[in-house]
Scaffold this motif. Structure first.
Motif: not given
Length: 90
Positions: A4-6, A12-19, A70-76
């Motif tokens: 979902a993150y990729l 996408g992760v937030a939507a998945l978590t809600r689901r 650089r958080y978002e790039d690092s997490v990705r």
């Protein structure tokens, strides 16, 4: 969550978590989520876990402060390398 993150990033992760929360709620039957609840996600590989990853949480954390610039790039990168390690373990 990795896929979902990729595919859709943090949104996408937030939507998945809600689901998942909704599926797990006693208000909707209270059943644990099943693999078929996650259309498009590959099956969990039936292999031994990888022993090494190209990017780790330590790389994301940097000096321990999880630098915002650089958080978002690092997490990705961490997510992509984790998925790759599991794919290569097959």
């Amino acid at each position: 969550m990795l896929h979902a993150y990729l595919r859709d990033g943090q949104v996408g992760v937030a939507a998945l978590t809600r689901r998942v929360r909704k599926l797990n709620s006693h208000r909707s039957g209270g059943r644990p989520p099943r693999a078929e609840d996650f259309a498009g996600a590959p099956p969990f590989p039936d292999v031994d876990p990888p022993s090494a990853f190209d990017t780790t949480i330590a790389d994301v954390a940097g000096d321990g402060g999880f630098p915002a610039e650089r958080y978002e790039d690092s997490v990705r990168a961490w997510v992509a390398d984790t998925v790759k390690a599991w794919r290569d373990a097959r």
